[in-house]
Write a protein that holds these residues in place. Sequence first.
Motif, PDB file in Angstrom:
ATOM      1  N   GLY A 183       0.754  -1.089   0.046  1.00  0.00           N
ATOM      2  CA  GLY A 183      -0.137  -0.039   0.086  1.00  0.00           C
ATOM      3  C   GLY A 183       0.824   1.163  -0.102  1.00  0.00           C
ATOM      4  N   LEU A 184       0.552   2.124  -0.680  1.00  0.00           N
ATOM      5  CA  LEU A 184       1.206   3.554  -1.006  1.00  0.00           C
ATOM      6  C   LEU A 184       0.256   4.476  -0.524  1.00  0.00           C
ATOM      7  CD1 LEU A 184       3.680   5.148  -1.230  1.00  0.00           C
ATOM      8  CD2 LEU A 184       3.283   5.140  -3.663  1.00  0.00           C
ATOM      9  N   ILE A 185       0.293   5.083   0.586  1.00  0.00           N
ATOM     10  CA  ILE A 185      -0.769   6.063   1.067  1.00  0.00           C
ATOM     11  C   ILE A 185      -0.269   7.435   1.703  1.00  0.00           C
ATOM     12  CG2 ILE A 185      -2.225   4.132   1.798  1.00  0.00           C
ATOM     13  CD1 ILE A 185      -1.622   4.688   4.638  1.00  0.00           C
ATOM     14  N   GLY A 186      -1.135   8.360   1.949  1.00  0.00           N
ATOM     15  CA  GLY A 186      -0.571   9.790   2.249  1.00  0.00           C
ATOM     16  C   GLY A 186      -1.651  10.726   1.854  1.00  0.00           C
ATOM     17  N   PRO A 187      -1.579  11.911   2.148  1.00  0.00           N
ATOM     18  CA  PRO A 187      -2.666  12.757   1.837  1.00  0.00           C
ATOM     19  C   PRO A 187      -2.396  13.280   0.292  1.00  0.00           C
ATOM     20  CG  PRO A 187      -0.988  13.574   3.477  1.00  0.00           C
ATOM     21  CD  PRO A 187      -0.802  12.201   3.556  1.00  0.00           C
ATOM     22  N   ASN A 188      -3.372  13.951  -0.195  1.00  0.00           N
ATOM     23  CA  ASN A 188      -3.196  14.779  -1.295  1.00  0.00           C
ATOM     24  C   ASN A 188      -1.966  15.679  -1.588  1.00  0.00           C
ATOM     25  OD1 ASN A 188      -5.566  13.698  -2.900  1.00  0.00           O
ATOM     26  ND2 ASN A 188      -6.923  14.932  -2.010  1.00  0.00           N
ATOM     27  N   GLY A 189      -1.178  15.215  -2.536  1.00  0.00           N
ATOM     28  CA  GLY A 189      -0.198  16.125  -2.756  1.00  0.00           C
ATOM     29  C   GLY A 189       1.280  15.400  -2.434  1.00  0.00           C
ATOM     30  N   ALA A 190       0.941  14.143  -1.775  1.00  0.00           N
ATOM     31  CA  ALA A 190       2.316  13.677  -1.044  1.00  0.00           C
ATOM     32  C   ALA A 190       3.298  13.178  -1.842  1.00  0.00           C
ATOM     33  CB  ALA A 190       1.685  12.431  -0.188  1.00  0.00           C
ATOM     34  N   GLY A 191       2.888  13.107  -3.067  1.00  0.00           N
ATOM     35  CA  GLY A 191       3.928  12.651  -4.049  1.00  0.00           C
ATOM     36  C   GLY A 191       3.586  10.896  -4.494  1.00  0.00           C
ATOM     37  N   LYS A 192       2.396  10.340  -4.288  1.00  0.00           N
ATOM     38  CA  LYS A 192       2.277   9.023  -4.804  1.00  0.00           C
ATOM     39  C   LYS A 192       2.253   9.048  -6.183  1.00  0.00           C
ATOM     40  CE  LYS A 192      -1.658   9.044  -2.303  1.00  0.00           C
ATOM     41  NZ  LYS A 192      -1.616  10.446  -2.249  1.00  0.00           N
ATOM     42  N   THR A 193       1.647   9.620  -6.595  1.00  0.00           N
ATOM     43  CA  THR A 193       1.530   9.697  -8.323  1.00  0.00           C
ATOM     44  C   THR A 193       2.710   9.716  -9.049  1.00  0.00           C
ATOM     45  OG1 THR A 193      -0.929  10.022  -8.408  1.00  0.00           O
ATOM     46  CG2 THR A 193       0.343  10.383 -10.311  1.00  0.00           C
ATOM     47  N   THR A 194       3.448  10.779  -8.465  1.00  0.00           N
ATOM     48  CA  THR A 194       4.814  11.286  -8.985  1.00  0.00           C
ATOM     49  C   THR A 194       5.727   9.841  -9.010  1.00  0.00           C
ATOM     50  OG1 THR A 194       4.648  13.405  -8.505  1.00  0.00           O
ATOM     51  CG2 THR A 194       6.683  12.716  -8.635  1.00  0.00           C
ATOM     52  N   VAL A 195       5.715   9.247  -7.803  1.00  0.00           N
ATOM     53  CA  VAL A 195       6.662   7.848  -7.707  1.00  0.00           C
ATOM     54  C   VAL A 195       6.194   6.795  -8.680  1.00  0.00           C
ATOM     55  CG1 VAL A 195       7.090   6.235  -5.996  1.00  0.00           C
ATOM     56  CG2 VAL A 195       7.114   8.604  -5.198  1.00  0.00           C
ATOM     57  N   CYS A 196       4.925   6.914  -8.892  1.00  0.00           N
ATOM     58  CA  CYS A 196       4.371   5.804  -9.686  1.00  0.00           C
ATOM     59  C   CYS A 196       4.916   6.251 -11.006  1.00  0.00           C
ATOM     60  CB  CYS A 196       2.793   5.648  -9.626  1.00  0.00           C
ATOM     61  SG  CYS A 196       2.280   4.931  -8.238  1.00  0.00           S
ATOM     62  N   SER A 197       4.635   7.497 -11.476  1.00  0.00           N
ATOM     63  CA  SER A 197       5.040   7.936 -12.978  1.00  0.00           C
ATOM     64  C   SER A 197       6.684   7.614 -13.243  1.00  0.00           C
ATOM     65  CB  SER A 197       4.659   9.258 -12.932  1.00  0.00           C
ATOM     66  OG  SER A 197       3.290   9.621 -12.929  1.00  0.00           O
ATOM     67  N   ILE A 198       7.413   8.041 -12.177  1.00  0.00           N
ATOM     68  CA  ILE A 198       8.685   7.643 -12.330  1.00  0.00           C
ATOM     69  C   ILE A 198       9.236   6.250 -12.610  1.00  0.00           C
ATOM     70  CG2 ILE A 198      10.973   8.214 -11.215  1.00  0.00           C
ATOM     71  CD1 ILE A 198      10.119  10.626  -9.883  1.00  0.00           C
ATOM     72  N   ILE A 199       8.149   5.475 -11.802  1.00  0.00           N
ATOM     73  CA  ILE A 199       8.653   4.207 -11.907  1.00  0.00           C
ATOM     74  C   ILE A 199       8.277   3.702 -13.184  1.00  0.00           C
ATOM     75  CG2 ILE A 199       7.960   1.796 -10.973  1.00  0.00           C
ATOM     76  CD1 ILE A 199       7.545   2.987  -8.050  1.00  0.00           C
ATOM     77  N   ALA A 200       7.104   4.169 -13.945  1.00  0.00           N
ATOM     78  CA  ALA A 200       6.749   3.566 -14.943  1.00  0.00           C
ATOM     79  C   ALA A 200       7.564   4.201 -16.142  1.00  0.00           C
ATOM     80  CB  ALA A 200       5.303   4.139 -15.281  1.00  0.00           C
ATOM     81  N   SER A 251       3.325  -2.520 -15.302  1.00  0.00           N
ATOM     82  CA  SER A 251       2.140  -2.062 -15.917  1.00  0.00           C
ATOM     83  C   SER A 251       1.709  -0.907 -14.980  1.00  0.00           C
ATOM     84  CB  SER A 251       1.148  -3.237 -16.255  1.00  0.00           C
ATOM     85  OG  SER A 251       0.083  -3.018 -16.879  1.00  0.00           O
ATOM     86  N   ARG A 252       0.702   0.107 -15.492  1.00  0.00           N
ATOM     87  CA  ARG A 252       0.186   0.903 -14.346  1.00  0.00           C
ATOM     88  C   ARG A 252      -1.297   1.336 -15.032  1.00  0.00           C
ATOM     89  NH1 ARG A 252       1.622   6.920 -13.872  1.00  0.00           N
ATOM     90  NH2 ARG A 252      -0.005   6.983 -12.488  1.00  0.00           N
ATOM     91  N   THR A 253      -2.119   1.583 -13.890  1.00  0.00           N
ATOM     92  CA  THR A 253      -3.299   2.220 -14.273  1.00  0.00           C
ATOM     93  C   THR A 253      -3.270   3.491 -13.655  1.00  0.00           C
ATOM     94  OG1 THR A 253      -4.372   1.576 -11.950  1.00  0.00           O
ATOM     95  CG2 THR A 253      -4.251  -0.314 -13.742  1.00  0.00           C
ATOM     96  N   TYR A 254      -4.251   4.429 -14.216  1.00  0.00           N
ATOM     97  CA  TYR A 254      -4.426   5.729 -14.029  1.00  0.00           C
ATOM     98  C   TYR A 254      -5.412   5.870 -13.043  1.00  0.00           C
ATOM     99  CZ  TYR A 254      -0.818   6.011 -17.534  1.00  0.00           C
ATOM    100  OH  TYR A 254       0.237   5.728 -18.218  1.00  0.00           O
ATOM    101  N   GLN A 255      -5.344   7.190 -12.327  1.00  0.00           N
ATOM    102  CA  GLN A 255      -6.326   7.775 -11.502  1.00  0.00           C
ATOM    103  C   GLN A 255      -7.577   8.281 -12.620  1.00  0.00           C
ATOM    104  OE1 GLN A 255      -4.133  10.494  -8.833  1.00  0.00           O
ATOM    105  NE2 GLN A 255      -5.988  11.203  -8.058  1.00  0.00           N
ATOM    106  N   ARG A 256      -7.169   8.774 -13.413  1.00  0.00           N
ATOM    107  CA  ARG A 256      -8.470   9.306 -14.630  1.00  0.00           C
ATOM    108  C   ARG A 256      -8.652   8.129 -15.595  1.00  0.00           C
ATOM    109  NH1 ARG A 256      -5.082  12.563 -17.020  1.00  0.00           N
ATOM    110  NH2 ARG A 256      -5.145  11.594 -18.794  1.00  0.00           N
ATOM    111  N   LEU A 257      -9.787   7.959 -15.545  1.00  0.00           N
ATOM    112  CA  LEU A 257     -10.404   6.855 -16.471  1.00  0.00           C
ATOM    113  C   LEU A 257      -9.750   7.007 -18.134  1.00  0.00           C
ATOM    114  CD1 LEU A 257     -11.974   4.063 -16.021  1.00  0.00           C
ATOM    115  CD2 LEU A 257     -13.936   5.556 -16.707  1.00  0.00           C
TER     116      LEU A 257
END
Length: 253
Positions: free
Chosen positions: A34-51, A82-88
């Motif tokens: 699980g990768l959690i934390g408040p909005n703006g914590a950097g979670k999506t950024t980390v996923c984008s870098i990994i991908a 492989s990744r999925t996105y917040q936006r459909l």
Amino acid sequence: MTPRLVVHELSKHFGGIVAADGVSFELLDAECLGLIGPNGAGKTTVCSIIAGEQMASAGTVRLDGHDLAGLPVYQRARRGLSRTYQRLEIFPEMTVRDHLLVAQGVHDGATGLLGDLMGSGGSSQLQKNAAEETLELVGLGDYADVVVGTLSLGSCRLVELARSLVVNPRVLLADEPSSGLDSLESVAMGDVLQRAQRERGLSIILVEHDLEMVARLSDRVVVMQSGLVVATGSFDEVMADQDVRDAYLGVGK
Ligand SMILES: Nc1ncnc2c1ncn2[C@@H]1O[C@H](COP(=O)(O)OP(=O)(O)O)[C@@H](O)[C@H]1O
Ligand SMILES: [Mg+2]
């Protein structure tokens, strides 16, 4: 045992904003992290870098022991990311099955061994079988010929997930898979992720605001705030941590 994925001292600056600040964690084989934390914590950024969608300012990402530095998105995908996105991101007029077959075509490329195995512009039997299997896995076996625009949001999210899974990744980066879903749909999504983890040995990074899903699925949890990892441990351990409580109570959800 070599961890499937090793994220080491990853940092990302956007001008003066530090979106990720020395982020380190490991993802084991068939583990759900699980990768959690408040909005703006950097979670999506980390996923984008990994991908491979964004370049890190510093740090490394290793998949099965190999440094991914400099590899573009499609090469990382071929190595099993492989990744999925917040936006459909779906095509309303296309059938469920075609979403999967197109994803396979893009992933496998039109040339090479798989290209040779393919019929005239169509998909190979191997690809068709993988698509059927994956639709069964996500519970959409009866919907293969249905046009996606007629489906509920919950089912559309499962189509997206199936599209990520049909190429048989080793690591899935799931960025808020329950975003916009009601509680029943979220439970169904969690069930499917768990099935993929167990039946396919998939390793999952689960970015999620739905803490019930995180508690149910995650073998371990990493908590981020303001670009930093503030806690790592079991769900109960990180939830007992005062820094984590402050992060959640202090900045909304
Ligand atoms: N492309 C970008 N340009 C500038 N700032 C960005 C960009 N992407 C993210 N950020 C900033 O980086 C921080 C982390 O964002 P993000 O990774 O989306 O967080 P999370 O997914 O945890 O909500 C936020 O302050 C956000 O505004
Ligand atoms: Mg995000």
